[in-house]
Design a protein around this motif. Structure first.
Motif, PDB file in Angstrom:
ATOM      1  N   ALA A 254       0.830  -1.207   0.000  1.00  0.00           N
ATOM      2  CA  ALA A 254       0.000   0.000   0.000  1.00  0.00           C
ATOM      3  C   ALA A 254       0.862   1.254   0.000  1.00  0.00           C
ATOM      4  O   ALA A 254       0.557   2.240  -0.678  1.00  0.00           O
ATOM      5  N   LYS A 255       1.957   1.214   0.735  1.00  0.00           N
ATOM      6  CA  LYS A 255       2.843   2.383   0.803  1.00  0.00           C
ATOM      7  C   LYS A 255       3.599   2.568  -0.519  1.00  0.00           C
ATOM      8  O   LYS A 255       3.723   3.675  -1.043  1.00  0.00           O
ATOM      9  N   LEU A 256       4.074   1.452  -1.066  1.00  0.00           N
ATOM     10  CA  LEU A 256       4.878   1.530  -2.290  1.00  0.00           C
ATOM     11  C   LEU A 256       4.066   2.094  -3.466  1.00  0.00           C
ATOM     12  O   LEU A 256       4.564   2.918  -4.236  1.00  0.00           O
ATOM     13  N   VAL A 257       2.803   1.654  -3.602  1.00  0.00           N
ATOM     14  CA  VAL A 257       2.046   2.050  -4.802  1.00  0.00           C
ATOM     15  C   VAL A 257       1.684   3.527  -4.830  1.00  0.00           C
ATOM     16  O   VAL A 257       1.356   4.054  -5.891  1.00  0.00           O
ATOM     17  N   THR A 258       1.707   4.182  -3.688  1.00  0.00           N
ATOM     18  CA  THR A 258       1.388   5.618  -3.701  1.00  0.00           C
ATOM     19  C   THR A 258       2.623   6.471  -3.399  1.00  0.00           C
ATOM     20  O   THR A 258       2.506   7.681  -3.229  1.00  0.00           O
ATOM     21  N   SER A 259       3.781   5.842  -3.359  1.00  0.00           N
ATOM     22  CA  SER A 259       4.999   6.582  -3.041  1.00  0.00           C
ATOM     23  C   SER A 259       5.255   7.670  -4.093  1.00  0.00           C
ATOM     24  O   SER A 259       5.151   7.417  -5.295  1.00  0.00           O
ATOM     25  N   PRO A 260       5.595   8.897  -3.669  1.00  0.00           N
ATOM     26  CA  PRO A 260       5.839   9.972  -4.630  1.00  0.00           C
ATOM     27  C   PRO A 260       7.002   9.650  -5.569  1.00  0.00           C
ATOM     28  O   PRO A 260       7.131  10.245  -6.637  1.00  0.00           O
ATOM     29  N   ASP A 261       7.804   8.697  -5.168  1.00  0.00           N
ATOM     30  CA  ASP A 261       8.989   8.299  -5.928  1.00  0.00           C
ATOM     31  C   ASP A 261       8.646   7.436  -7.150  1.00  0.00           C
ATOM     32  O   ASP A 261       9.515   7.150  -7.962  1.00  0.00           O
ATOM     33  N   VAL A 262       7.362   7.010  -7.261  1.00  0.00           N
ATOM     34  CA  VAL A 262       7.000   5.996  -8.265  1.00  0.00           C
ATOM     35  C   VAL A 262       6.195   6.623  -9.412  1.00  0.00           C
ATOM     36  O   VAL A 262       5.287   7.418  -9.199  1.00  0.00           O
ATOM     37  N   ASP A 263       6.562   6.268 -10.659  1.00  0.00           N
ATOM     38  CA  ASP A 263       5.805   6.716 -11.845  1.00  0.00           C
ATOM     39  C   ASP A 263       4.871   5.632 -12.378  1.00  0.00           C
ATOM     40  O   ASP A 263       3.800   5.933 -12.875  1.00  0.00           O
ATOM     41  N   VAL A 264       5.333   4.380 -12.329  1.00  0.00           N
ATOM     42  CA  VAL A 264       4.591   3.274 -12.933  1.00  0.00           C
ATOM     43  C   VAL A 264       4.536   2.104 -11.955  1.00  0.00           C
ATOM     44  O   VAL A 264       5.557   1.766 -11.338  1.00  0.00           O
ATOM     45  N   VAL A 265       3.360   1.500 -11.839  1.00  0.00           N
ATOM     46  CA  VAL A 265       3.229   0.282 -11.023  1.00  0.00           C
ATOM     47  C   VAL A 265       3.069  -0.904 -11.970  1.00  0.00           C
ATOM     48  O   VAL A 265       2.181  -0.908 -12.837  1.00  0.00           O
ATOM     49  N   VAL A 266       3.935  -1.895 -11.827  1.00  0.00           N
ATOM     50  CA  VAL A 266       3.844  -3.132 -12.608  1.00  0.00           C
ATOM     51  C   VAL A 266       3.354  -4.214 -11.657  1.00  0.00           C
ATOM     52  O   VAL A 266       4.040  -4.565 -10.699  1.00  0.00           O
ATOM     53  N   GLU A 267       2.148  -4.715 -11.929  1.00  0.00           N
ATOM     54  CA  GLU A 267       1.526  -5.665 -10.988  1.00  0.00           C
ATOM     55  C   GLU A 267       1.626  -7.088 -11.506  1.00  0.00           C
ATOM     56  O   GLU A 267       1.049  -7.428 -12.532  1.00  0.00           O
ATOM     57  N   LEU A 268       2.361  -7.925 -10.770  1.00  0.00           N
ATOM     58  CA  LEU A 268       2.536  -9.337 -11.143  1.00  0.00           C
ATOM     59  C   LEU A 268       2.319 -10.234  -9.930  1.00  0.00           C
ATOM     60  O   LEU A 268       3.081 -11.173  -9.674  1.00  0.00           O
ATOM     61  N   VAL A 269       1.260  -9.882  -9.168  1.00  0.00           N
ATOM     62  CA  VAL A 269       0.878 -10.677  -7.992  1.00  0.00           C
ATOM     63  C   VAL A 269      -0.222 -11.658  -8.377  1.00  0.00           C
ATOM     64  O   VAL A 269      -0.141 -12.859  -8.128  1.00  0.00           O
ATOM     65  N   GLY A 270      -1.273 -11.141  -9.024  1.00  0.00           N
ATOM     66  CA  GLY A 270      -2.410 -11.976  -9.432  1.00  0.00           C
ATOM     67  C   GLY A 270      -3.534 -11.947  -8.413  1.00  0.00           C
ATOM     68  O   GLY A 270      -3.347 -11.500  -7.271  1.00  0.00           O
ATOM     69  N   GLY A 271      -4.727 -12.396  -8.844  1.00  0.00           N
ATOM     70  CA  GLY A 271      -5.896 -12.417  -7.963  1.00  0.00           C
ATOM     71  C   GLY A 271      -6.579 -11.053  -7.929  1.00  0.00           C
ATOM     72  O   GLY A 271      -6.031 -10.062  -8.417  1.00  0.00           O
ATOM     73  N   ILE A 272      -7.753 -11.034  -7.316  1.00  0.00           N
ATOM     74  CA  ILE A 272      -8.541  -9.790  -7.372  1.00  0.00           C
ATOM     75  C   ILE A 272      -8.272  -8.878  -6.173  1.00  0.00           C
ATOM     76  O   ILE A 272      -7.717  -7.802  -6.333  1.00  0.00           O
ATOM     77  N   GLU A 273      -8.637  -9.300  -4.983  1.00  0.00           N
ATOM     78  CA  GLU A 273      -8.308  -8.462  -3.815  1.00  0.00           C
ATOM     79  C   GLU A 273      -7.096  -9.039  -3.116  1.00  0.00           C
ATOM     80  O   GLU A 273      -6.960 -10.253  -3.080  1.00  0.00           O
ATOM     81  N   PRO A 274      -6.216  -8.202  -2.600  1.00  0.00           N
ATOM     82  CA  PRO A 274      -6.263  -6.733  -2.490  1.00  0.00           C
ATOM     83  C   PRO A 274      -5.710  -5.998  -3.716  1.00  0.00           C
ATOM     84  O   PRO A 274      -5.586  -4.771  -3.685  1.00  0.00           O
ATOM     85  N   VAL A 275      -5.420  -6.734  -4.796  1.00  0.00           N
ATOM     86  CA  VAL A 275      -4.751  -6.087  -5.936  1.00  0.00           C
ATOM     87  C   VAL A 275      -5.615  -4.971  -6.528  1.00  0.00           C
ATOM     88  O   VAL A 275      -5.116  -3.901  -6.887  1.00  0.00           O
ATOM     89  N   ARG A 276      -6.923  -5.213  -6.630  1.00  0.00           N
ATOM     90  CA  ARG A 276      -7.813  -4.188  -7.207  1.00  0.00           C
ATOM     91  C   ARG A 276      -7.637  -2.859  -6.474  1.00  0.00           C
ATOM     92  O   ARG A 276      -7.445  -1.806  -7.085  1.00  0.00           O
ATOM     93  N   GLN A 277      -7.654  -2.933  -5.133  1.00  0.00           N
ATOM     94  CA  GLN A 277      -7.544  -1.703  -4.348  1.00  0.00           C
ATOM     95  C   GLN A 277      -6.170  -1.056  -4.510  1.00  0.00           C
ATOM     96  O   GLN A 277      -6.058   0.162  -4.645  1.00  0.00           O
ATOM     97  N   TRP A 278      -5.102  -1.870  -4.539  1.00  0.00           N
ATOM     98  CA  TRP A 278      -3.760  -1.304  -4.742  1.00  0.00           C
ATOM     99  C   TRP A 278      -3.687  -0.545  -6.071  1.00  0.00           C
ATOM    100  O   TRP A 278      -3.142   0.553  -6.137  1.00  0.00           O
ATOM    101  N   LEU A 279      -4.254  -1.155  -7.117  1.00  0.00           N
ATOM    102  CA  LEU A 279      -4.141  -0.526  -8.434  1.00  0.00           C
ATOM    103  C   LEU A 279      -5.019   0.722  -8.532  1.00  0.00           C
ATOM    104  O   LEU A 279      -4.627   1.716  -9.153  1.00  0.00           O
TER     105      LEU A 279
END
Ligand SMILES: NC(=O)c1ccc[n+]([C@@H]2O[C@H](COP(=O)([O-])OP(=O)(O)OC[C@H]3O[C@@H](n4cnc5c(N)ncnc54)[C@H](O)[C@@H]3O)[C@@H](O)[C@H]2O)c1
Ligand SMILES: N[C@@H](CCO)C(=O)O
Ligand code: NA
Length: 436
Positions: free
Chosen positions: A68-93
């Motif tokens: 949760a912290k990483l995906v909204t970090s000001p340091d990040v431009d792009v999130v590459v999601e390779l976890v799979g499944g619906i929750e909690p991934v939907r909310q992270w994205l």
């Protein structure tokens, strides 16, 4: 520096398993080439995994379990999601998109249920959502549908989109290998989902069919709109029955634009085992390879073929998307948005025209064929071919039909199973392609 002005694009990688591990390798090994192609250095800002202690191969300063912290970090431009499944991934994205990060994902299960919501969040933030790896692994298929064929009218998308089941069916067909041992091997090779029932029961292919139908027909199609049958019920008898007729069995995803007599259009999307002639091009697609036909009014028939699963092939598609996102960031543009303007209704499976192959073990006496033929006629189903072989006092009867509504074919088979002269319904399967 993490800004586009500084020509560095910072990436948060979620998941470092079969695919994520290959993404890290390629990002590292090809850093210079990627920078030249993207117009910016593409660097990892963090890697989220469930168990950081299990990843001594990764730079410790990058590894975290706090997604949760990483995906909204000001340091990040792009999130590459390779976890799979619906929750909690939907909310992270959703959080990532709202925070202005573009997203690259291989997560077909999520996209097949929630792409509308994700596209809306991407639109609101003016960022990109790319997902080439979600369908048919390395094969460039979604970009052609979203971009190259945007000026054409697609009528059909049909093919093999699940590597695990294709690997299993190919092995069962060619070597007679057992189901369980082949599935184990597919998992070991990194093709299968974390829960391989998603592959075997057709959920993975149904998610991909929903994504393909949505893009091809400019209509929101979700996984629950897709008729789904897996390969668990495909038996040695089915393969033997196919073999006798010079056919084989493949799990196909079939997405069609169906035009009714009054000209109204609908979309049909389905995943189920299909008997196809051995000389059909899809019959030769073995192992974890995928192959997809696209038919469009102006383009005619197109075929896409390649590795549909596995770490490196899937990472290739992820990297392609990442370079596209980085380029867009560098020049200030955006990739394609959701296109769902056609909003066609989804046709129920029962009303979808299909053809059946029915293999029966019947009593060998006068009038049997007439009774079986009568059952087909009673449901308005026209027979294309009949083949009979005698053995002692029983006979094997194979009937292949013309196109008829799937519900009529199903009811016919139910009636046939009740006939006294039918000892056993040996195999029932849908058919595609003409025998040469
Ligand atoms: N393997 C393939 O051939 C393939 C092909 C195309 C698409 N995909 C898709 O790619 C995605 C990843 O597949 P994979 O085969 O690499 O899976 P995998 O199981 O090998 O890896 C999943 C990773 O996610 C991490 N993870 C799981 N839960 C987490 C959590 N709560 N917090 C942080 N990290 C977590 C795990 O630590 C692991 O690193 C899936 O969506 C899959 O459907 C896989
Ligand atoms: N489990 C999937 C991975 C690729 O999406 C397959 O076997 O095709
Ligand atoms: Na692909």
């Amino acid at each position: 520096m993490s800004t586009v002005d500084g020509r560095v694009i910072k990436v948060a990688l979620l998941g470092c398993g079969t695919v994520g591990g290959e993404v890290v390798r390629l990002l590292t090994e090809q850093a210079e080439e990627l920078a030249a192609r993207a117009g910016a250095r593409v660097e990892l800002a963090g890697i989220a995994v469930r168990r950081p202690d299990k990843h001594p191969e990764l730079p410790p300063e990058l590894v975290t379990s706090d997604v949760a912290k990483l995906v909204t970090s000001p340091d990040v431009d792009v999130v590459v999601e390779l976890v799979g499944g619906i929750e909690p991934v939907r909310q992270w994205l959703l959080d990532a998109l709202k925070a202005g990060k573009s997203v690259v994902t291989a997560n077909k299960a999520l996209l097949a249920e929630h792409s509308a919501e994700l596209f809306e969040a991407a639109d609101a933030a003016g960022v990109d959502l790319y997902f080439e790896a979600a369908v048919a692994g390395a094969i460039p298929l979604l970009r052609p549908l979203r971009e190259s064929l945007a000026g054409d009218r697609i009528t059909r998308v049909m093919g093999i989109v699940n590597g695990t089941t294709n690997y299993i069916l190919s092995a069962m067909d060619s070597t007679g290998a057992g189901y369980a041992e082949t599935l184990e091997e597919a998992s070991r090779l990194g093709y299968a989902e974390a829960d391989p029932t998603a592959d075997v029961d057709g959920y993975d292919a149904a998610s991909k069919a929903a994504i393909l139908a949505s893009l091809a027909f400019h209509t929101r199609v979700t996984a629950s709109d897709v008729h789904r049958e897996g390969i668990a019920d495909v038996t040695a008898s089915d393969l033997a029955a196919a073999n006798v007729l010079g056919r084989t069995v493949k799990l196909l995803a079939i997405c069609e634009r169906v035009t009714a007599d009054d000209g109204t259009e609908s979309v049909s999307a389905r995943v189920h085992p299909v008997m196809i002639p051995r000389n059909h091009q899809l019959a030769g697609v073995g192992g974890a390879y995928n192959a997809v036909y696209v038919e469009a009014d102006a383009a005619g028939e197109l075929m896409f073929y390649g590795q549909g699963a596995g770490g490196a092939p899937t990472a290739s598609a992820v990297l392609g998307d990442l370079v596209a996102v980085a380029r867009n960031r560098v020049v200030g543009g955006r990739g394609p948005r959701e296109s769902a303007h056609a909003a066609l209704p989804v046709r129920p499976m029962g009303q979808t025209p299909t053809r059946y192959h029915v293999s029966l073990d019947v009593a060998d006496r006068a009038g049997v064929l007439a009774q079986v033929a009568q059952a087909f006629a009673g449901h308005g189903v026209s027979i294309a071919a009949v083949r009979q072989r005698d053995a002692n006092d029983t006979a094997s009867l194979v009937v292949v039909t013309h196109l008829a509504p799937d519900a009529a074919l199903r009811s016919t088979v139910d009636d046939i199973a009740e006939l006294d002269v039918v000892n056993q319904v040996v195999s029932v399967m849908r058919v595609e392609g003409e025998d040469q």
